[in-house]
Design a protein around this motif. Structure first.
Motif, PDB file in Angstrom:
ATOM      1  N   ALA A   4      -2.834   2.826 -10.142  1.00 21.18           N
ATOM      2  CA  ALA A   4      -3.054   3.340  -8.848  1.00 21.18           C
ATOM      3  C   ALA A   4      -2.090   4.203  -8.644  1.00 21.18           C
ATOM      4  O   ALA A   4      -0.760   3.936  -9.208  1.00 21.18           O
ATOM      5  CB  ALA A   4      -3.182   2.117  -7.777  1.00 21.18           C
ATOM      6  N   GLY A   5      -1.978   4.843  -7.291  1.00 16.40           N
ATOM      7  CA  GLY A   5      -0.736   5.793  -7.002  1.00 16.40           C
ATOM      8  C   GLY A   5      -0.610   6.989  -7.783  1.00 16.40           C
ATOM      9  O   GLY A   5       0.485   7.644  -7.576  1.00 16.40           O
ATOM     10  N   GLN A  28       5.424   6.879  -8.375  1.00 15.76           N
ATOM     11  CA  GLN A  28       5.860   5.752  -7.675  1.00 15.76           C
ATOM     12  C   GLN A  28       7.170   5.645  -7.679  1.00 15.76           C
ATOM     13  O   GLN A  28       8.122   5.186  -6.801  1.00 15.76           O
ATOM     14  CB  GLN A  28       4.765   4.605  -7.581  1.00 15.76           C
ATOM     15  CG  GLN A  28       3.395   5.029  -7.325  1.00 15.76           C
ATOM     16  CD  GLN A  28       3.442   5.702  -5.698  1.00 15.76           C
ATOM     17  OE1 GLN A  28       4.070   5.380  -4.914  1.00 15.76           O
ATOM     18  NE2 GLN A  28       2.772   6.701  -5.780  1.00 15.76           N
ATOM     19  N   THR A  47       4.836   0.899  -2.875  1.00 15.88           N
ATOM     20  CA  THR A  47       6.118   1.608  -2.830  1.00 15.88           C
ATOM     21  C   THR A  47       6.629   1.577  -1.456  1.00 15.88           C
ATOM     22  O   THR A  47       7.737   1.385  -1.203  1.00 15.88           O
ATOM     23  CB  THR A  47       5.792   3.141  -3.293  1.00 15.88           C
ATOM     24  OG1 THR A  47       5.087   3.140  -4.549  1.00 15.88           O
ATOM     25  CG2 THR A  47       7.098   4.072  -3.526  1.00 15.88           C
ATOM     26  N   GLU A  79       2.727   8.134  -1.344  1.00 14.80           N
ATOM     27  CA  GLU A  79       3.414   6.687  -1.690  1.00 14.80           C
ATOM     28  C   GLU A  79       2.327   5.792  -1.723  1.00 14.80           C
ATOM     29  O   GLU A  79       1.346   5.597  -0.677  1.00 14.80           O
ATOM     30  CB  GLU A  79       4.517   6.543  -0.964  1.00 14.80           C
ATOM     31  CG  GLU A  79       5.640   7.371  -0.941  1.00 14.80           C
ATOM     32  CD  GLU A  79       6.709   6.893   0.196  1.00 14.80           C
ATOM     33  OE1 GLU A  79       6.607   5.815   0.631  1.00 14.80           O
ATOM     34  OE2 GLU A  79       7.823   7.691   0.361  1.00 14.80           O
ATOM     35  N   HIS A  80       2.268   4.748  -2.664  1.00 17.74           N
ATOM     36  CA  HIS A  80       1.434   3.851  -2.591  1.00 17.74           C
ATOM     37  C   HIS A  80       1.897   2.792  -1.803  1.00 17.74           C
ATOM     38  O   HIS A  80       3.171   2.593  -1.628  1.00 17.74           O
ATOM     39  CB  HIS A  80       1.570   3.219  -4.151  1.00 17.74           C
ATOM     40  CG  HIS A  80       0.323   2.223  -4.148  1.00 17.74           C
ATOM     41  ND1 HIS A  80       0.568   0.801  -3.951  1.00 17.74           N
ATOM     42  CD2 HIS A  80      -0.962   2.118  -4.918  1.00 17.74           C
ATOM     43  CE1 HIS A  80      -0.465   0.037  -4.327  1.00 17.74           C
ATOM     44  NE2 HIS A  80      -1.370   0.813  -4.803  1.00 17.74           N
ATOM     45  N   ALA A  98       1.224   6.565 -13.051  1.00 16.40           N
ATOM     46  CA  ALA A  98       1.309   5.823 -11.940  1.00 16.40           C
ATOM     47  C   ALA A  98       2.641   5.338 -11.451  1.00 16.40           C
ATOM     48  O   ALA A  98       3.323   5.470 -10.746  1.00 16.40           O
ATOM     49  CB  ALA A  98       0.196   4.689 -11.656  1.00 16.40           C
ATOM     50  N   MET A 114       0.845  -2.643  -9.599  1.00 17.84           N
ATOM     51  CA  MET A 114       0.544  -1.439  -9.057  1.00 17.84           C
ATOM     52  C   MET A 114       0.455  -0.467 -10.053  1.00 17.84           C
ATOM     53  O   MET A 114      -0.563   0.205 -10.413  1.00 17.84           O
ATOM     54  CB  MET A 114       1.416  -1.021  -7.720  1.00 17.84           C
ATOM     55  CG  MET A 114       1.058   0.451  -7.372  1.00 17.84           C
ATOM     56  SD  MET A 114       1.750   1.839  -8.218  1.00 17.84           S
ATOM     57  CE  MET A 114       3.565   1.613  -7.859  1.00 17.84           C
ATOM     58  N   SER A 156      -0.982  10.910  -8.201  1.00 18.38           N
ATOM     59  CA  SER A 156      -1.628  11.966  -7.446  1.00 18.38           C
ATOM     60  C   SER A 156      -1.481  13.455  -8.219  1.00 18.38           C
ATOM     61  O   SER A 156      -0.754  13.513  -9.079  1.00 18.38           O
ATOM     62  CB  SER A 156      -0.938  12.009  -5.910  1.00 18.38           C
ATOM     63  OG  SER A 156       0.498  12.411  -6.160  1.00 18.38           O
TER      64      SER A 156
END
Length: 206
Positions: free
Chosen positions: A203-204, A42, A102, A98-99, A38, A198, A206
Motif C-alpha cells: 500500500a501507499g 512512505q 505514515t 501519505e498512507h 511502497a 503497510m 503513488s
C-alpha cells in the motif's frame, strides 16, 4: 539505567517491530517491487516528519546532545536526496499522498514534540535503534537490496546508535521521566510494526 533495558523489558513488542516478513523477503531477495516501492515512498514522508521533530527539539536539547542531533539532521537530509534519486530511477512520485500509517507516525512525533528532553532523546534513540535491528535481521540481503541493508547496518551507524543510547540513558538518569520514556518506546515499536505491515501489503505507492 540504560534505555537498552527497554528492549528486554518489552521484548515481544520490540521483536515484532524489528522482525517482519518484509525484512525476511529483503534478506532472501524475494521482496516484490510493489512492496519495496511502497516502503520507499512512505519512508520518504517519514524522514520528513523525523527531521521536523529533531529540528524543533534542537533549540532546547541538552548541550551534550547538540552534535548528535545535528549529525542526525544532516544524515536525514542526505537520505531525502538519496530517496528522490531512487524514486526517479523507479518512476515513483515521492511527493504523492501519505498512507494513513505514515500520517499516524507523523502524529506521534507531533504528540511528543513538547515532551521533556529525556523522553524525546528516548524516541530518537528508539527510532534509529529500530532501523539498526530491523535491517540487521535482513542481513546480508538479496543482491538488489544489499545497498539498503548495508546502509543501516554499517559500523558507523551502529556506533551512532550507541551514542544516542548514551545520551538518552544519561538524560533519564538525571532528569527522570522513566515511565513516560517507556511509553514513548512502546509507541515507537507499535508504529514500526505498523509501517512494515503497510509496506508489506504494497500500500501507499503513488
Amino acid at each position: 539505567m540504560r534505555v537498552e533495558s527497554f528492549i528486554e523489558k518489552f521484548k515481544d513488542g520490540w521483536e515484532t517491530a524489528t522482525h517482519h516478513p518484509f525484512l525476511d523477503a529483503v534478506r532472501n531477495g524475494t521482496l516484490n517491487d510493489q512492496a519495496f516501492n511502497a516502503w520507499l515512498v512512505q519512508d520518504y514522508h517519514f524522514v520528513g516528519y523525523e527531521m521536523k521533530f529533531l529540528a524543533s527539539f534542537l533549540t532546547r536539547a541538552p548541550r551534550p546532545a547538540h552534535s548528535a542531533i545535528i549529525r542526525c539532521l544532516a544524515s536525514l537530509e542526505a537520505e531525502l536526496t538519496w530517496f528522490e534519486d531512487l524514486a526517479k530511477e523507479r518512476h515513483l512520485n515521492v511527493y504523492g499522498p501519505e498512507h494513513p500509517v505514515t500520517q499516524q507516525y507523523g502524529a506521534l512525533f507531533k504528540r511528543y514534540v513538547q515532551a521533556p528532553p529525556p523522553v524525546i532523546l528516548t524516541i530518537i534513540w528508539a527510532v534509529e535503534r529500530a532501523y539498526l535491528d530491523a535491517w540487521k535481521s535482513a542481513l546480508p540481503g538479496g543482491p538488489q537490496f544489499r545497498e539498503f541493508v548495508e546502509r543501516w547496518t554499517s559500523p558507523s551507524f551502529e556506533t551512532f546508535v550507541g551514542v544516542l543510547d548514551g545520551l538518552a540513558s544519561v538524560s533519564l538518569e538525571r532528569g527522570g521521566y522513566v515511565q513516560e520514556a517507556e511509553q514513548a518506546f512502546l509507541d515507537v515499536a507499535q508504529m514500526e510494526k505498523a509501517f512494515w505491515d503497510m509496506a508489506w501489503s504494497g500500500a501507499g505507492v503513488s
